[in-house]
Design a protein around this motif. Sequence first.
Motif, PDB file in Angstrom:
ATOM      1  N   GLU A  11      -4.423  -2.255  -4.054  1.00 16.34           N
ATOM      2  CA  GLU A  11      -5.809  -2.021  -4.512  1.00 16.34           C
ATOM      3  C   GLU A  11      -6.030  -2.658  -5.874  1.00 16.34           C
ATOM      4  O   GLU A  11      -7.047  -3.308  -6.131  1.00 16.34           O
TER       5      GLU A  11
ATOM      6  N   ASP B 259       0.864  -1.190   0.000  1.00 15.06           N
ATOM      7  CA  ASP B 259       0.000   0.000   0.000  1.00 15.06           C
ATOM      8  C   ASP B 259       0.892   1.229   0.000  1.00 15.06           C
ATOM      9  O   ASP B 259       2.125   1.117  -0.029  1.00 15.06           O
TER      10      ASP B 259
ATOM     11  N   ALA C 207       1.118  -4.213   3.999  1.00 15.41           N
ATOM     12  CA  ALA C 207      -0.136  -3.461   4.006  1.00 15.41           C
ATOM     13  C   ALA C 207      -0.725  -3.477   5.411  1.00 15.41           C
ATOM     14  O   ALA C 207      -0.230  -4.205   6.283  1.00 15.41           O
TER      15      ALA C 207
ATOM     16  N   GLU D  31      -6.259  -4.838   4.886  1.00 19.47           N
ATOM     17  CA  GLU D  31      -5.888  -5.242   3.524  1.00 19.47           C
ATOM     18  C   GLU D  31      -5.262  -6.637   3.518  1.00 19.47           C
ATOM     19  O   GLU D  31      -5.495  -7.437   2.608  1.00 19.47           O
TER      20      GLU D  31
END
Lengths: 633, 374
Positions: free
Chosen positions: A37, A12, A57, A61
Amino acid sequence: MQYHTKALFVYDNEALDWIELVKNSDLHVKITSCNIELFLQEPLKYINEGEHLIIAADTQEIEKCLHVAIKHSLSIGFLPFARQKQLIRHYCLSSNLQSNLNIALLQSDNSVDLIECGDKIMQVKATFGEIPLVSNISYKNGFFAFIENLKRGIKEFFKITMQEVSITTENDKKIKTVVSGGSLVQSSYKGFFSRVSGVKHSVRDSQVKMILVSPFSVIEYMKFLFSVISFSKNSSNLSNAVGLIKSKSVTIETKRSKRLHIDDSFHVYLPVTCKIIDSAVKVSAPEEFWEANPSSDQNKESIKTDNLPDEKESERYRDKHIPFFSYASEEHFRELFSALRDDANMHSIYVVLMLLSTLLATIGLFANSIAVVIGAMLLAPLMAPIVSLSMGLLRADTKLLNASLIKISWGVLLALGASALVTYILPSMDLTSEMKARINPTVLDLGVAIISGIAAAYSKSFKEIIQSLAGVAIAVALVPPLSTAGIGLGKGDMLVFLQAFLLFFTNLIGITLSATLTFFVLGYSSVLKSKKSLMLIMLIMIFISFPLYTSFHKIVEKEQVSKATRYERFLINGKYIIVNSATLRYTEGKDVLDIGLKVREGLNRNDLYKLKREIEKNYKRQLRINASVEYIL
Amino acid sequence: MMKLIVAVSLIFLLSSCEKDRKPLPSGKKIYVQVIASQSGSGAAFGLQGLQGLFSAKDLKPLLPNGDEIVFKIQDDSSDVKKSQKYVDMIDKNSTALLTFCSSATQLGIIPQVQHKKIPTLAVIATHDDFTKVCSYMTRLSMSNSREAEVSASYIRDELLMSRVGIIYSKNNIYSKSISEYFERKFKQLDGEVVLSRSIESFNNKKENYQKLIDDSDLDIIFLSTNALLSYKFLKVFNTLQTDVKIFATDGLLSDMHKHFPNDMDILNGVLTIDHYSHSMEFNEQSKILIKYLKKHKLSLNSFTGLGYEAYQILYDALLACKTYNRECVNNKLRNSKLFDGVISNLQTVDGNMQRAIYVNEIQDGKMLRKVKVY
């Protein structure tokens, strides 16, 4: 050690700076990278079935990645951020990025179990309800964070409320009880869960493990916390106030709590079923982690709920704040209460032993022999009715109270009668120093009474303690003054009788109240009658406070006199008089000061008169003074 | 049952309220003149004494009938003439006089006090004579003769020492007077006064002191000099190879605190006499005063204690004389009833205070009790 040949690094935004370092690893692993994502939207666009993921992350997540990993049989490795203490500790990682990267790229054939609660996957723990200082533990660093956490936790101690809970296992067994909270834990054999349950656990034992915490009081909760901190790995006992359930799945239903909090990051709503996903995912972890989590095929369902309230008791605790000290029902301590009822009843052994011990004590006092008096104490059967009296007082149990009071009163009357009779029969003898000590008590006498009361209640509560020892301690405080009072009666000297009896009575009250308090602290008060009994104790305290204060005041005064005189000197008619010792006592209604003096020249009548005046001025009262004089050469 | 507990509690509460009832001001004022040395050589005891006096007044501002004692303070700067002038100026409205001055001043104001017939309470002065010569004076402190007698008896009968040396200051009336009393008493007790010399004759030379120690086989030295001379003496004496002990007269610690606060170590091991001891048992009065002083960032010592007791004895005397007539007040001051002072039980007989005194050993700037002598 073998490393993967290729891997996908999913990150991330917080891990953007790590991309270069991960790609340029010197372990000859082909690494591609991808924002998390994008990866979660179309995972197979970036990776093939069975390949390896390295994840950097946050916990939510990671949870989504775990779904993907399970679905597509991906293996995973972690690059945790420094703040992810729980993840670091769980997988035995460190806060060093390079070291974690080396571990994350390791090829591993070992899988860990995961737990699925509703649609969420739990890695480390999930909690509901209130388990202060355990469920809300902060992983923030530093002393101040620790203190803040501790302060918050301690405040919550006093707000713990019990709630009804129902747990159903895979084998359809239903447990209904009241708890303050519960926790599902994936724990290694060194971890929290193993410490509390006293059994070695692993994240590879194919079981959902759940603890239910049900403290009856704040004190009991503190004991539970202490067990969490101090339980040794080898202990096989289940911590008090804790129940343990192991099953392939558990369904949790509660009346008050609405949510199950998972890994301190997200939650699912209750009721929920949590089930094990056996060997869910292969994880790259250090050898240390696999050693602490051996795989196990002993996965029989197990339920240990002996320490939890049963359905009947649950009624009393449900939706209530827990008290500071525990309450107890008679059913809970049936054996103890029936023993106490037996102890409160009169029987011939008690009468005989009481007579023998008093006779022996009286003769011992006349012979001025401590050894004989101690022998009498070994025989004295006073502990049993006093302990029953204390319990009767605490639980406002009129039957127990009356029976024990009658038994004690008979014992006292017998003792007084026996010692008076011996005194009457024996030729006229003076008071010995052992008797005088009983009509002039010190602070230590009251101390003996109070501590022996505590010891008596404590020893009665635990079968493994030899109770006769505490009985002797009680006898130390009661038998000699009682015998001395009887001697006073026998001699017709009411002052000796009253003074010795006052000491006996003060000690009896001291023992009874300290034993009552000890039972209260140990959690034997009745949940229904405790307020009434506390009122009764308060009332007794108020009524006895005046004689107790007077008696205690005299004791303290005596101590002060003997202490102060160590430094006191008199200069009378030019003669320097050293006070060597002084003992204040009360005889025949007068204060008598026995004083030892040291001088270098003789004292005449006038010196003695002036000395007496000075001493009386100092103590602000009239005294009878007996002085013995030593000369310094 | 609840009602019974509440009733008993109420009885306790009401009885304690009764105890604390305070009088309402009547508007009547009783004027008392105060002469205190707030500067000069006597400043240390003057200022500390006044602290004790005002603490007592703050704690008990009115007589039970609501009348108020008002102090009119004058600083004599440790000067006898100024004190004499202030006594001369006392008018008829003043009921009594309190002095926080040295013995020299107290002796110096005798004619004026006798002439004015003003009851005078000497809070600090210790000389034996002024209460004998002047029938309007009362001494709150111990007298020189009492101090000397206790010192000599303690050395002779408690420490069992027989050979003493006396060092005094030839220019100091107090020092000479107390040394003479001491010598007389020590000899009465079959002790041997090996030497009696003025401190000035040693010229503060180490070899002179060493010779004194070597030649005289002394057990102890009785030292009656003031703080400055004692300081110089002890500086040199502590460097000598000797186990001879020092017994100093009262007030040394307070004076040293004022003049040499950083050199208190040189007093370690010195025996001394005082009304006060840091390790004494505190009675109710002293606990009240300590609490008050602590609140005002002050501490209890011998002189604040004396100041407090001066208020107590004056208060009792005024209470006993309804019209505050000087003759009555004087009689009540000179022959008081027994009362609890801050430091010990007190009673005046013919103007002389009868009180216990402490023999202390000084350690780390504190006087630690060896014995309390009645």
